[in-house]
Scaffold this motif. Structure first.
Motif: not given
Length: 235
Positions: A58-65, A68-72, A134-138, A199-205
Motif C-alpha cells: 500500500a505504501f508503494i502504491l501511494r508513492q507511485g500515485l 515521489e521517490y518511486v525508483f528508490a 491518497v489525500a493531498n498531504s504534504s 503502474g500505480a497511476t494506471r491503477l488509481k481509477p
C-alpha cells in the motif's frame, strides 16, 4: 622420425559410428546448467506471496500515485526481499540439516499461517468498505520516505515469514536447484515492486473503488490457500 610420424597420423581413421558424445549438436538450454522449470516455479511462488496487499505494498502504491521517490522505494523493497530470500534459501537448508524435525514443523506451521491469512483476506473481502486513499498531504523528505519504507519492510514479521520461512522451506523441495528457485523468487520481487510502483497511476481509477479491493482480497485468499495445498505436498 618426422616422416614416420606423418605416415602414422595419415593412417589413423575415425570410426564410422562415433559415440554420441563426439557428435556435434546444437546449443540446448540445459547447457547453461540452469533448471528453468525451478526458476519459473520460484518466480511464481515469490509473486504469489508478495502480491498480498499489506502495509508495504500500500505504501508503494501511494508513492507511485504521488510520483515521489518511486525508483528508490521500489529498489529498496526489491533488494530487501532479495537479501531475505538468499538467507532463507541458504541458511534454512543448513539449519534443517542439523534439525531435521524443523522442516515438517515449518511446513505445517507455514501451511497453518497461509490458511489463516487466506481466511483473513476472504473475511476482509466480505466486510471491507475502504479504498486506497491518497489525500493531498504534504510531501515527505527523501530520508523520511526511505526510513518509512525500510521500517515497513524490515519490521514486518510477515516479510520474514514469506521470504525466509515459506520460500526457504519450499526451496528445500528442489535439491540441487535452490539457486534457480531463489533467482526466480528474486526476479518476481523486482518485477512486482517496480510494476506496482510505476503502474500505480494506471491503477488509481481502479483502486479508488472499494469493490476492487474486495475482489483483490478474494483473489489473495485463493492464492494463499493454493500455496498452502502445494506446501503440504501437492507440488
Amino acid at each position: 622420425m618426422d616422416k614416420l610420424y606423418l605416415i602414422r597420423v595419415s593412417r589413423f581413421k575415425y570410426p564410422k559410428s562415433a559415440p554420441r558424445s563426439m557428435e556435434p549438436r546444437g546449443f540446448q538450454a540445459g547447457d547453461l546448467g540452469m533448471d528453468f522449470s525451478t526458476y519459473f516455479t520460484g518466480m511464481t511462488m515469490g509473486l504469489s506471496l508478495i502480491v498480498a496487499i499489506g502495509a508495504q505494498n500500500a505504501f508503494i502504491l501511494r508513492q507511485g500515485l504521488r510520483h515521489e521517490y518511486v525508483f528508490a522505494v521500489c529498489l529498496a523493497c526489491a533488494l530487501s526481499d532479495a537479501v531475505l530470500i538468499v538467507i532463507g534459501v541458504t541458511s534454512l537448508k543448513q539449519v534443517i540439516a542439523v534439525l531435521p524435525w524443523l522442516d515438517p514443523a515449518m511446513r505445517y506451521g507455514g501451511t497453518a499461517f497461509l490458511v489463516w491469512y487466506g481466511a483473513k483476506s476472504l473475511l476482509s473481502a466480505i466486510r471491507s468498505t475502504g479504498a486506497l486513499s491518497v489525500a493531498n498531504s504534504s510531501s515527505a523528505s527523501f530520508g523520511k520516505t526511505m526510513a518509512m519504507c525500510l521500517a515497513l519492510t524490515w519490521l514486518n514479521p510477515h516479510v520474514y515469514l514469506d521470504t525466509v520461512v515459506l520460500l526457504g522451506t519450499i526451496a528445500t523441495r528442489f535439491p540441487g536447484h535452490q539457486a534457480e528457485f531463489a533467482a526466480g523468487a528474486m526476479t518476481g520481487s523486482f518485477l512486482f515492486f517496480f510494476s506496482l510502483g510505476y503502474g500505480a497511476t494506471r491503477l488509481k481509477p481502479i483502486f479508488s473503488r472499494p469493490a476492487s479491493w474486495r475482489i483483490l482480497e478474494a483473489i489473495v485468499a485463493c492464492v494463499m490457500w493454493l500455496i498452502a495445498f502445494k506446501l503440504l505436498g501437492g507440488m
